[in-house]
Design a protein around this motif. Structure first.
Motif, short mmCIF file in Angstrom:
data_model
loop_
_atom_site.label_atom_id
_atom_site.label_comp_id
_atom_site.label_asym_id
_atom_site.label_seq_id
_atom_site.Cartn_x
_atom_site.Cartn_y
_atom_site.Cartn_z
N GLY A 11 34.02 -3.10 13.28
CA GLY A 11 34.61 -2.20 12.29
C GLY A 11 35.50 -1.16 12.96
N GLU A 30 32.65 5.51 21.97
CA GLU A 30 31.51 4.58 21.84
C GLU A 30 30.32 5.11 22.66
OE1 GLU A 30 30.46 1.62 20.32
OE2 GLU A 30 28.72 1.99 21.61
N ALA A 31 29.13 5.03 22.03
CA ALA A 31 27.94 5.62 22.65
C ALA A 31 27.51 4.92 23.94
CB ALA A 31 26.78 5.57 21.65
N ILE A 42 29.22 -15.19 14.67
CA ILE A 42 29.41 -14.65 13.32
C ILE A 42 30.37 -15.57 12.58
CG2 ILE A 42 31.31 -13.18 14.20
CD1 ILE A 42 30.35 -11.02 12.24
N SER A 43 30.16 -15.74 11.28
CA SER A 43 31.15 -16.51 10.54
C SER A 43 32.16 -15.53 9.93
CB SER A 43 30.49 -17.35 9.44
OG SER A 43 29.66 -16.55 8.65
N ARG A 103 30.45 -13.86 19.14
CA ARG A 103 30.67 -12.41 18.98
C ARG A 103 31.34 -11.78 20.18
NH1 ARG A 103 27.87 -9.20 14.66
NH2 ARG A 103 26.52 -10.67 13.63
N LEU A 125 28.22 10.44 19.87
CA LEU A 125 28.47 11.56 18.96
C LEU A 125 27.15 12.24 18.62
CD1 LEU A 125 30.73 12.78 16.92
CD2 LEU A 125 29.42 11.51 15.20
N ASP A 154 29.96 3.86 13.08
CA ASP A 154 28.86 3.89 14.04
C ASP A 154 27.63 3.11 13.57
OD1 ASP A 154 28.70 5.90 12.09
OD2 ASP A 154 27.69 7.34 13.39
N ASP A 285 29.17 -1.11 8.72
CA ASP A 285 27.73 -0.98 8.42
C ASP A 285 27.33 0.47 8.17
OD1 ASP A 285 27.50 -3.68 8.73
OD2 ASP A 285 25.95 -3.61 10.27
N GLY A 295 27.15 -13.80 4.79
CA GLY A 295 28.04 -13.69 5.95
C GLY A 295 29.22 -12.76 5.72
N GLY A 297 29.04 -8.95 6.06
CA GLY A 297 29.00 -7.57 6.58
C GLY A 297 30.19 -7.24 7.46
N GLY A 298 30.45 -8.11 8.42
CA GLY A 298 31.55 -7.87 9.35
C GLY A 298 32.90 -8.05 8.66
N CYS A 299 32.97 -9.03 7.75
CA CYS A 299 34.23 -9.25 7.01
C CYS A 299 34.55 -8.01 6.18
CB CYS A 299 34.10 -10.47 6.10
SG CYS A 299 33.90 -12.02 6.98
#
Ligand code: FAD
Length: 384
Positions: A11, A30-31, A42-43, A103, A125, A154, A285, A295, A297-299
């Motif tokens: 994301g 990025e943490a 992932i699809s 991934r 953060l 995040d 997310d 399938g 969430g990422g899309c």
């Protein structure tokens, strides 16, 4: 204009590219020291692929995507095919292919495109302040970053979400555990260019082709949360959970590398309708955590990135106004994806055993039309 993005997952990286492409100065914080995506693959469904095309990654995603020409459901015990049909009618209808993708390769593609020089690692953060004209992020190492806008990408445990909503939200355990990994394609397990799923007992075993002659595999088992877990025992655990399942499933369990098999307890978050506050926006997310059952969430995270950048580009009444319009464009869409996935999750995993049995039965009469219609509806609900 300068944007601060928190989180370098799919994301955050997509948002970084989208804003950079529109001329914003963009930095990602990025943490962790090394971004390690949860899960092996992932699809990316056509709505997500169209977002990647929009970001300028058409050639790259095609190169790392698997060739998934058909889809089949098979009985868990006999291995008999319940239904099998081509995916081409879906592609023709929605205007793009789906690409199952490893991934690590997806993450590299996105970060390479954004430019790793502007991704700052080890920057967790811990606080943020929005003074009405600028946002300042404070990191655990004592450093700060200031921008006209801050994007909270995040993830499901988002700290930015607490700022936006003013309170914490609880994740909801969806009732099942997922094991996933990558294995070399073996046609004794499933055809090389097919998405194959074995179903029974409220469990499933699924294989999707990704580039490099590999299958992305996953196993779902309804289980209580909090069970002891160790990679050392995952082959033994899977053999026990899948005793009596057909030969291809046993072969897959023998061939997988237990030390490279991830185990994830699946959660989601009750949808909420506040995605922005002042100059701060949630995305991915952090904004909508879903079970992976459709399938999406990422899309959806990539859709967020596209819509956010279009909103900032299209409106001239200021950042806060553009963010509100981003929220208006996204709330209904992401709520429906989370709830659709939850419904699918319950049927697939035997929450109501009768409904699950009816679903298995319906697969024997499925020509592909019903399943593809459902998928097309989800895909065409996207912004592109
Ligand atoms: P993340 O990938 O979680 O990235 C968040 C980043 O923020 C992380 O790198 C984290 O380290 C960083 N971070 C966290 N806190 C801080 C902080 N305080 N400061 C700085 N950085 C911070 N989706 C699909 O579209 N298709 C699928 O097939 C699919 N399958 C899935 C299968 C499984 C088993 C699971 C669990 C999920 C699946 N998903 C799928 C969903 C998808 O993985 C997520 O929706 C997606 O990874 C979300 O991306 P993100 O960038 O929002 O969050």
């Amino acid at each position: 204009m300068k944007a601060i993005v928190i989180g370098a997952g799919m994301g955050g990286a997509s948002a970084g590219i989208a804003l950079r492409n529109f001329g914003w100065q963009t930095e990602i914080y990025e943490a962790v020291a090394q971004v390690k995506p949860v899960g092996a693959a992932i699809s990316i469904w056509p709505n997500g692929v169209k977002c990647l095309n929009f970001l300028g990654l058409q050639r790259q995603i095609k190169a790392i995507g698997g060739d998934m020409a058909s889809m089949a459901y098979q009985d868990y015990q006999s291995g008999q095919i319940l239904t099998r049909f081509p995916l081409r009618p879906l592609v023709d209808r929605v205007g793009e292919f789906p690409y199952p993708t490893a991934r690590a390769e997806l993450q590299s593609m996105l970060l390479d495109e954004f430019g790793r020089g502007r991704v700052f690692l080890n920057k967790r953060l811990i606080q943020l302040e929005d003074n009405g004209s600028q946002v300042t992020a404070g990191f655990a190492d004592g450093s700060t970053a200031t921008g006209d806008l801050l994007i909270g990408a995040d993830g499901t445990h988002s700290m930015v979400r607490r700022h936006v909503l003013g309170h914490d939200v609880k994740r909801r355990y969806a009732g099942y555990v997922n094991w996933n990994g990558l294995v070399e394609i073996d046609e004794a397990i499933a055809p090389a260019n097919q998405w194959t799923t074995f179903v029974g007992q409220g469990k499933r075993v699924s294989l999707m082709p990704v580039a490099g002659r590999r299958f992305y595999y996953f196993f779902d088992v309804p289980l209580p949360t909090g069970l002891k877990q160790s990679r050392d025992t995952s082959r033994k655990d899977l053999k026990r959970y899948f005793t009596g399942w057909c030969a291809p499933v046993q072969r897959l369990i023998e061939q997988l590398d237990p030390m490279a098999t991830n185990r994830v307890e699946i959660h989601d978050i009750e949808p909420f309708s506040t995605l922005v506050r002042g100059r701060v926006a949630l995305l991915g997310d952090a904004a909508h955590s879903t079970t992976p059952d459709i399938g999406q969430g990422g899309c959806a995270a990539m859709e967020d990135a596209v819509v956010l950048s279009l909103s900032l580009r299209a409106h001239s009444l200021g950042v806060e106004d553009a963010l509100r319009r981003y929220q208006e464009s996204r709330v209904e869409r992401v709520t429906s994806l989370v709830l659709k996935a939850r419904k699918r999750c319950d049927v697939t995993h035997g929450k109501d055993p009768l409904a699950t049995r009816q679903w298995y039965h319906s697969l024997e009469h499925e020509t592909g039309e019903h399943i593809l219609n459902g998928m097309a509806e989800t895909i065409l609900g996207g912004p592109l």
